[in-house]
Motif scaffolding. Sequence first.
Motif, PDB file in Angstrom:
ATOM      1  N   ALA A 112       0.791  -1.224   0.000  1.00 34.81           N
ATOM      2  CA  ALA A 112       0.000   0.000   0.000  1.00 34.81           C
ATOM      3  C   ALA A 112       0.830   1.283   0.000  1.00 34.81           C
ATOM      4  CB  ALA A 112      -0.937   0.007   1.208  1.00 34.81           C
ATOM      5  N   GLU A 113       1.975   1.274   0.641  1.00 39.80           N
ATOM      6  CA  GLU A 113       2.703   2.519   0.877  1.00 39.80           C
ATOM      7  C   GLU A 113       3.939   2.729   0.014  1.00 39.80           C
ATOM      8  OE1 GLU A 113       1.658   4.894   3.014  1.00 39.80           O
ATOM      9  OE2 GLU A 113      -0.078   3.709   3.605  1.00 39.80           O
ATOM     10  N   LEU A 114       4.577   1.659  -0.452  1.00 38.78           N
ATOM     11  CA  LEU A 114       5.792   1.839  -1.239  1.00 38.78           C
ATOM     12  C   LEU A 114       5.437   2.327  -2.644  1.00 38.78           C
ATOM     13  CD1 LEU A 114       8.261  -1.048  -0.377  1.00 38.78           C
ATOM     14  CD2 LEU A 114       8.157   1.257   0.522  1.00 38.78           C
ATOM     15  N   ASP A 115       6.080   3.403  -3.030  1.00 43.06           N
ATOM     16  CA  ASP A 115       5.813   4.010  -4.332  1.00 43.06           C
ATOM     17  C   ASP A 115       6.791   3.442  -5.357  1.00 43.06           C
ATOM     18  OD1 ASP A 115       4.665   5.629  -6.212  1.00 43.06           O
ATOM     19  OD2 ASP A 115       5.943   7.356  -5.751  1.00 43.06           O
ATOM     20  N   HIS A 116       6.547   2.195  -5.726  1.00 41.42           N
ATOM     21  CA  HIS A 116       7.384   1.520  -6.713  1.00 41.42           C
ATOM     22  C   HIS A 116       6.475   0.574  -7.496  1.00 41.42           C
ATOM     23  CE1 HIS A 116      10.530  -0.976  -8.463  1.00 41.42           C
ATOM     24  NE2 HIS A 116      11.375   0.010  -8.167  1.00 41.42           N
ATOM     25  N   PRO A 117       6.596   0.554  -8.822  1.00 37.55           N
ATOM     26  CA  PRO A 117       5.682  -0.284  -9.610  1.00 37.55           C
ATOM     27  C   PRO A 117       5.805  -1.782  -9.334  1.00 37.55           C
ATOM     28  CG  PRO A 117       7.376   0.702 -11.017  1.00 37.55           C
ATOM     29  CD  PRO A 117       7.516   1.319  -9.651  1.00 37.55           C
ATOM     30  N   LEU A 118       6.934  -2.232  -8.826  1.00 35.33           N
ATOM     31  CA  LEU A 118       7.125  -3.658  -8.577  1.00 35.33           C
ATOM     32  C   LEU A 118       6.870  -4.059  -7.129  1.00 35.33           C
ATOM     33  CD1 LEU A 118      10.367  -4.173 -10.694  1.00 35.33           C
ATOM     34  CD2 LEU A 118       8.020  -4.710 -11.351  1.00 35.33           C
ATOM     35  N   ALA A 119       6.502  -3.114  -6.287  1.00 32.55           N
ATOM     36  CA  ALA A 119       6.308  -3.410  -4.862  1.00 32.55           C
ATOM     37  C   ALA A 119       5.186  -4.416  -4.629  1.00 32.55           C
ATOM     38  CB  ALA A 119       6.031  -2.125  -4.087  1.00 32.55           C
ATOM     39  N   SER A 120       4.194  -4.430  -5.498  1.00 38.45           N
ATOM     40  CA  SER A 120       3.080  -5.365  -5.308  1.00 38.45           C
ATOM     41  C   SER A 120       3.494  -6.808  -5.581  1.00 38.45           C
ATOM     42  CB  SER A 120       1.913  -4.984  -6.212  1.00 38.45           C
ATOM     43  OG  SER A 120       2.302  -5.078  -7.568  1.00 38.45           O
ATOM     44  N   LEU A 121       4.677  -7.021  -6.159  1.00 37.10           N
ATOM     45  CA  LEU A 121       5.157  -8.367  -6.445  1.00 37.10           C
ATOM     46  C   LEU A 121       6.056  -8.919  -5.343  1.00 37.10           C
ATOM     47  CD1 LEU A 121       5.980  -7.927 -10.231  1.00 37.10           C
ATOM     48  CD2 LEU A 121       3.928  -8.925  -9.219  1.00 37.10           C
ATOM     49  N   ILE A 122       6.204  -8.172  -4.251  1.00 31.12           N
ATOM     50  CA  ILE A 122       7.010  -8.613  -3.115  1.00 31.12           C
ATOM     51  C   ILE A 122       6.108  -9.371  -2.143  1.00 31.12           C
ATOM     52  CG2 ILE A 122       8.419  -7.880  -1.161  1.00 31.12           C
ATOM     53  CD1 ILE A 122       9.093  -5.358  -2.808  1.00 31.12           C
ATOM     54  N   THR A 123       6.562 -10.541  -1.731  1.00 32.72           N
ATOM     55  CA  THR A 123       5.815 -11.335  -0.758  1.00 32.72           C
ATOM     56  C   THR A 123       6.694 -11.579   0.461  1.00 32.72           C
ATOM     57  OG1 THR A 123       4.655 -12.477  -2.545  1.00 32.72           O
ATOM     58  CG2 THR A 123       4.600 -13.512  -0.376  1.00 32.72           C
ATOM     59  N   GLY A 154      16.584   0.513   1.446  1.00 30.20           N
ATOM     60  CA  GLY A 154      16.476   1.970   1.489  1.00 30.20           C
ATOM     61  C   GLY A 154      15.253   2.473   2.225  1.00 30.20           C
ATOM     62  N   THR A 155      14.227   1.651   2.305  1.00 28.44           N
ATOM     63  CA  THR A 155      12.979   2.079   2.951  1.00 28.44           C
ATOM     64  C   THR A 155      12.733   1.381   4.284  1.00 28.44           C
ATOM     65  OG1 THR A 155      11.716   0.419   1.716  1.00 28.44           O
ATOM     66  CG2 THR A 155      11.864   2.622   0.750  1.00 28.44           C
ATOM     67  N   LYS A 156      13.729   0.661   4.800  1.00 30.73           N
ATOM     68  CA  LYS A 156      13.455  -0.093   6.029  1.00 30.73           C
ATOM     69  C   LYS A 156      13.152   0.805   7.226  1.00 30.73           C
ATOM     70  CE  LYS A 156      18.207  -1.317   7.260  1.00 30.73           C
ATOM     71  NZ  LYS A 156      19.072  -2.494   7.463  1.00 30.73           N
ATOM     72  N   GLY A 157      13.701   1.995   7.270  1.00 30.19           N
ATOM     73  CA  GLY A 157      13.352   2.923   8.347  1.00 30.19           C
ATOM     74  C   GLY A 157      11.901   3.360   8.255  1.00 30.19           C
ATOM     75  N   PHE A 158      11.461   3.674   7.043  1.00 31.38           N
ATOM     76  CA  PHE A 158      10.058   4.043   6.814  1.00 31.38           C
ATOM     77  C   PHE A 158       9.140   2.880   7.159  1.00 31.38           C
ATOM     78  CE2 PHE A 158       6.501   3.711   3.806  1.00 31.38           C
ATOM     79  CZ  PHE A 158       5.757   4.821   4.197  1.00 31.38           C
ATOM     80  N   LEU A 159       9.483   1.677   6.688  1.00 27.30           N
ATOM     81  CA  LEU A 159       8.647   0.500   6.963  1.00 27.30           C
ATOM     82  C   LEU A 159       8.572   0.225   8.460  1.00 27.30           C
ATOM     83  CD1 LEU A 159       9.933  -1.827   4.092  1.00 27.30           C
ATOM     84  CD2 LEU A 159       7.728  -0.647   4.200  1.00 27.30           C
ATOM     85  N   ARG A 160       9.678   0.353   9.130  1.00 26.21           N
ATOM     86  CA  ARG A 160       9.722   0.129  10.572  1.00 26.21           C
ATOM     87  C   ARG A 160       8.822   1.125  11.298  1.00 26.21           C
ATOM     88  NH1 ARG A 160      15.074   1.043  14.245  1.00 26.21           N
ATOM     89  NH2 ARG A 160      14.309   0.103  16.146  1.00 26.21           N
ATOM     90  N   ALA A 161       8.874   2.388  10.881  1.00 27.48           N
ATOM     91  CA  ALA A 161       8.031   3.418  11.507  1.00 27.48           C
ATOM     92  C   ALA A 161       6.552   3.153  11.258  1.00 27.48           C
ATOM     93  CB  ALA A 161       8.422   4.797  10.980  1.00 27.48           C
ATOM     94  N   GLN A 162       6.225   2.694  10.056  1.00 31.97           N
ATOM     95  CA  GLN A 162       4.825   2.423   9.726  1.00 31.97           C
ATOM     96  C   GLN A 162       4.255   1.261  10.533  1.00 31.97           C
ATOM     97  OE1 GLN A 162       2.756   4.236   7.629  1.00 31.97           O
ATOM     98  NE2 GLN A 162       4.483   5.641   7.776  1.00 31.97           N
ATOM     99  N   ILE A 163       5.025   0.190  10.663  1.00 33.84           N
ATOM    100  CA  ILE A 163       4.484  -0.959  11.398  1.00 33.84           C
ATOM    101  C   ILE A 163       4.554  -0.757  12.906  1.00 33.84           C
ATOM    102  CG2 ILE A 163       4.928  -2.573   9.526  1.00 33.84           C
ATOM    103  CD1 ILE A 163       7.307  -3.643  11.089  1.00 33.84           C
ATOM    104  N   ALA A 164       5.366   0.179  13.359  1.00 32.88           N
ATOM    105  CA  ALA A 164       5.472   0.439  14.802  1.00 32.88           C
ATOM    106  C   ALA A 164       4.175   1.004  15.368  1.00 32.88           C
ATOM    107  CB  ALA A 164       6.622   1.391  15.086  1.00 32.88           C
ATOM    108  N   ARG A 165       3.363   1.596  14.527  1.00 28.66           N
ATOM    109  CA  ARG A 165       2.093   2.188  14.996  1.00 28.66           C
ATOM    110  C   ARG A 165       1.151   1.153  15.596  1.00 28.66           C
ATOM    111  NH1 ARG A 165       0.719   6.149   9.906  1.00 28.66           N
ATOM    112  NH2 ARG A 165       2.603   7.417  10.096  1.00 28.66           N
ATOM    113  N   GLY A 166       1.242  -0.082  15.134  1.00 30.82           N
ATOM    114  CA  GLY A 166       0.331  -1.119  15.607  1.00 30.82           C
ATOM    115  C   GLY A 166       0.882  -1.957  16.743  1.00 30.82           C
ATOM    116  N   PHE A 167       2.014  -1.567  17.297  1.00 29.86           N
ATOM    117  CA  PHE A 167       2.652  -2.359  18.340  1.00 29.86           C
ATOM    118  C   PHE A 167       2.785  -1.573  19.627  1.00 29.86           C
ATOM    119  CE2 PHE A 167       4.036  -4.740  14.691  1.00 29.86           C
ATOM    120  CZ  PHE A 167       4.086  -6.033  15.157  1.00 29.86           C
ATOM    121  N   SER A 168       2.808  -2.317  20.717  1.00 28.57           N
ATOM    122  CA  SER A 168       3.094  -1.696  22.010  1.00 28.57           C
ATOM    123  C   SER A 168       4.335  -2.360  22.596  1.00 28.57           C
ATOM    124  CB  SER A 168       1.900  -1.846  22.949  1.00 28.57           C
ATOM    125  OG  SER A 168       1.606  -3.203  23.135  1.00 28.57           O
TER     126      SER A 168
END
Length: 127
Positions: A26-37, A72-86
Amino acid sequence: MANKQFTRADRVAQQIQRDLATVIRAELDHPLASLITVTDVEVSRDYSHAKVFYTFLGDVSHRPEIARLLEGTKGFLRAQIARGFSLYKMPELHFEYDESIEYGMNLTQKIDQANALPKAPEEDGQA
């Protein structure tokens, strides 16, 4: 039915896997991101590191590009998923390409090729 006990680290790893898969699509602005599992996540006992295993369903030539994208985006990804954790501290993400899917597909292809070979006539046992 067997009663399997899940540790907190297992539950955290499962949640990271679900959330990370959603954020990548949903958040990565790359045309191939939807092919990552995201195939699996292993969290260290102290929750400081999470090893994220992933596959890429596109052309093999794009694998280095996808690896750079995730690193390159692991900091962004980490920040995004941190919202749902305590958690006291969100684990640092380490991405590793999971070659088990390709290995399994290659093995299946070899088995299919072997099954397609002509069969040798069976000996009747008569002499």
